[in-house]
Design a protein around this motif. Structure first.
Motif, PDB file in Angstrom:
ATOM      1  N   ALA A 337       0.829  -1.203   0.000  1.00  0.00           N
ATOM      2  CA  ALA A 337       0.000   0.000   0.000  1.00  0.00           C
ATOM      3  C   ALA A 337       0.862   1.250   0.000  1.00  0.00           C
ATOM      4  CB  ALA A 337      -0.929  -0.019   1.220  1.00  0.00           C
ATOM      5  N   GLY A 338       1.935   1.234   0.797  1.00  0.00           N
ATOM      6  CA  GLY A 338       2.827   2.387   0.819  1.00  0.00           C
ATOM      7  C   GLY A 338       3.537   2.607  -0.509  1.00  0.00           C
ATOM      8  N   ALA A 339       3.975   1.509  -1.129  1.00  0.00           N
ATOM      9  CA  ALA A 339       4.626   1.617  -2.434  1.00  0.00           C
ATOM     10  C   ALA A 339       3.649   2.108  -3.488  1.00  0.00           C
ATOM     11  CB  ALA A 339       5.206   0.264  -2.839  1.00  0.00           C
ATOM     12  N   LEU A 340       2.430   1.588  -3.446  1.00  0.00           N
ATOM     13  CA  LEU A 340       1.405   2.007  -4.403  1.00  0.00           C
ATOM     14  C   LEU A 340       1.074   3.481  -4.221  1.00  0.00           C
ATOM     15  CD1 LEU A 340      -0.425   0.878  -6.630  1.00  0.00           C
ATOM     16  CD2 LEU A 340      -2.118   0.341  -4.869  1.00  0.00           C
ATOM     17  N   ALA A 341       1.019   3.925  -2.981  1.00  0.00           N
ATOM     18  CA  ALA A 341       0.755   5.339  -2.709  1.00  0.00           C
ATOM     19  C   ALA A 341       1.856   6.215  -3.293  1.00  0.00           C
ATOM     20  CB  ALA A 341       0.639   5.575  -1.203  1.00  0.00           C
ATOM     21  N   GLU A 342       3.092   5.779  -3.140  1.00  0.00           N
ATOM     22  CA  GLU A 342       4.210   6.560  -3.681  1.00  0.00           C
ATOM     23  C   GLU A 342       4.193   6.602  -5.203  1.00  0.00           C
ATOM     24  OE1 GLU A 342       7.578   8.814  -4.159  1.00  0.00           O
ATOM     25  OE2 GLU A 342       6.358   8.500  -2.374  1.00  0.00           O
ATOM     26  N   LEU A 343       3.916   5.462  -5.842  1.00  0.00           N
ATOM     27  CA  LEU A 343       3.833   5.453  -7.296  1.00  0.00           C
ATOM     28  C   LEU A 343       2.679   6.325  -7.779  1.00  0.00           C
ATOM     29  CD1 LEU A 343       4.447   1.686  -8.176  1.00  0.00           C
ATOM     30  CD2 LEU A 343       6.040   3.597  -8.429  1.00  0.00           C
ATOM     31  N   SER A 344       1.544   6.267  -7.085  1.00  0.00           N
ATOM     32  CA  SER A 344       0.399   7.087  -7.466  1.00  0.00           C
ATOM     33  C   SER A 344       0.719   8.566  -7.324  1.00  0.00           C
ATOM     34  CB  SER A 344      -0.817   6.725  -6.600  1.00  0.00           C
ATOM     35  OG  SER A 344      -1.169   5.377  -6.777  1.00  0.00           O
ATOM     36  N   ASP A 345       1.463   8.904  -6.287  1.00  0.00           N
ATOM     37  CA  ASP A 345       1.874  10.292  -6.082  1.00  0.00           C
ATOM     38  C   ASP A 345       2.733  10.770  -7.250  1.00  0.00           C
ATOM     39  OD1 ASP A 345       2.242  12.735  -4.792  1.00  0.00           O
ATOM     40  OD2 ASP A 345       4.013  12.030  -3.731  1.00  0.00           O
ATOM     41  N   GLY A 354      -5.888   6.592  -6.072  1.00  0.00           N
ATOM     42  CA  GLY A 354      -4.438   6.629  -6.018  1.00  0.00           C
ATOM     43  C   GLY A 354      -4.051   7.558  -4.900  1.00  0.00           C
ATOM     44  N   HIS A 355      -2.956   7.236  -4.193  1.00  0.00           N
ATOM     45  CA  HIS A 355      -2.682   7.930  -2.952  1.00  0.00           C
ATOM     46  C   HIS A 355      -1.216   8.324  -2.883  1.00  0.00           C
ATOM     47  CE1 HIS A 355      -6.611   6.260  -1.899  1.00  0.00           C
ATOM     48  NE2 HIS A 355      -6.142   5.174  -2.482  1.00  0.00           N
ATOM     49  N   SER A 356      -0.911   9.297  -2.045  1.00  0.00           N
ATOM     50  CA  SER A 356       0.456   9.799  -1.959  1.00  0.00           C
ATOM     51  C   SER A 356       0.848  10.016  -0.513  1.00  0.00           C
ATOM     52  CB  SER A 356       0.584  11.118  -2.722  1.00  0.00           C
ATOM     53  OG  SER A 356      -0.261  12.087  -2.146  1.00  0.00           O
ATOM     54  N   HIS A 357       2.147  10.051  -0.254  1.00  0.00           N
ATOM     55  CA  HIS A 357       2.624  10.333   1.087  1.00  0.00           C
ATOM     56  C   HIS A 357       4.005  10.942   1.020  1.00  0.00           C
ATOM     57  CE1 HIS A 357       5.424   6.932   1.161  1.00  0.00           C
ATOM     58  NE2 HIS A 357       4.522   6.332   0.428  1.00  0.00           N
TER      59      HIS A 357
END
Length: 392
Positions: A337-345, A354-357
């Motif tokens: 989930a964290g990796a997906l959030a970073e890619l989405s960002d 899509g999520h970011s952090h």
């Protein structure tokens, strides 16, 4: 490096949801990683006696409060967390846009199911008037596939229903199984992920498992956490047909077993190298890295293996364990989930699909494309690596 271009039948992740110590929902998970503030907090010792005085609990989570009183009287915490998380994902897209119920599969990872329920049932069988005088309504909670089966029943999912157990690698193994399920034509789309509950019995089991000769390390083992992350896996063409934005392509996975703990560094380096080669990628292509961040010897070997393979490349790091605690079966699902959030960002996707952090990551550059590498080591004898890529 360019953004990945994929064929219509390639598999993508087009949505996800999470229940974690940051709260309920993918947005709260993402915001928590962005803030970089640890969600592990002191426990109410009256409610949670045991060896740990801190844990990463889902704030205020109560099964009946989250799902209603009907059908939840004897439901265990792990099942309640899984049902709530699956429901958030289904609600985001609308079940009518997820195809026929007979084709909608669910692959859910767990270690033992609900340790609390297993211990309670065993205790009741030994302390009751007779060994067989137990509450039969509690027995279903003692089987490992309770959370997956009940989630399917709750939402009317009639496709393949599978439970995966693989320690801290469970989330990656669940995704890998979902990919195979889809490619064999058994489901479209497939929900996959992993769940873990916090309980006093689990606390004691983990405490003793992580202690040497009955003595815990100074300060005790790392605090435990709980939660669930669920992903929507489908073909690229299916996502576009249903007007869902593909968040990342599943580029491949590699898992290897070990008998000698000293071999972890070599085997994980091999697993990463083979996963990259199988996807036609080089170590320099990796822009996001979500490792297990384990604070033991396995974690040290994992870091050494990654340094061996990636060399001078310093991808953006995604850190979950330090913020959420040791979530055991859900660990690698949260890493995904964290990796997906970073890619989405990086690709500019919105939080709805899509999520970011930010502060839950370290290092790296601000390139708008990328390959995410998620790795882990399970102390029971397995290493693994999974690759995700942004979609053009």
């Amino acid at each position: 490096m360019t953004v990945t271009t994929i064929a219509a039948d390639e598999l993508v992740l087009s949505g996800w949801s999470a229940a974690s110590a940051f709260g309920l929902g993918a947005d709260r998970f993402t915001a928590g990683l962005r803030a970089g503030t640890g969600a592990v907090a002191p426990l109410d010792r009256a409610a949670w006696p045991g060896p740990y005085d801190r844990a990463g609990l889902i704030p205020g989570f109560d099964v009946a409060g989250a799902l209603g009183k009907k059908g939840t009287r004897s439901m265990d915490r792990a099942t309640g967390i899984a049902i709530a998380t699956v429901g958030m994902l289904l609600d985001e897209f609308g079940r009518d846009r997820l195809g026929e119920p007979e084709r909608l599969g669910l692959v859910l990872g767990t270690n033992s199911g609900s340790v609390q329920s297993i211990m309670d049932f065993t205790r009741e069988s030994l302390t009751g008037a007779k060994p067989f005088h137990v509450d039969p309504a509690r027995f279903p909670n003692t089987v490992m596939n309770r959370a997956a089966g009940q989630s399917a029943i709750w939402y009317g999912l009639k496709g393949p229903n599978t439970t995966i157990a693989g320690g801290s690698l469970t989330g990656l193994l669940a995704l890998n199984y979902a990919v195979r399920l889809h490619r064999c034509g058994h489901g479209e789309p497939v929900l996959c992920g992993a769940v873990e509950e916090y309980s006093v019995p689990r606390g004691w089991l983990e405490w003793h498992a992580r202690s040497r000769d009955g003595v815990a390390p100074a300060g005790g083992p790392a605090p435990l956490g709980e939660g669930c992350a669920i992903f929507l896996l489908e073909s690229h063409s299916s996502a576009l047909r249903q007007q869902r934005r593909p968040l990342a392509a599943v580029r491949g996975s590699r898992f290897l077993a070990f008998a000698d703990p000293a071999a972890v560094r070599t085997l994980l380096a091999r697993a990463v190298a083979e996963a990259l080669a199988g996807a036609g990628l080089s170590p320099a292509d990796v822009t996001v890295l979500a490792a297990s961040d384990s604070d033991d010897d396995f974690g040290a070997q994992e870091e050494a293996a990654l340094a061996d393979v990636l060399g001078p490349n310093r991808p953006t790091r995604v850190h979950c364990r330090a913020l959420l605690g040791d979530t055991s079966a859900a660990s690698s699902a949260f890493q995904l989930a964290g990796a997906l959030a970073e890619l989405s960002d990086r690709s500019g996707h919105s939080h709805g699909s899509g999520h970011s952090h930010g502060s839950g990551r370290s290092g790296g550059s601000e390139r708008r494309d990328g390959i995410a590498l998620v790795t882990g080591v399970d102390r029971d004898g397995q290493v693994g690596a999974t690759l995700l890529g942004t979609v053009g």
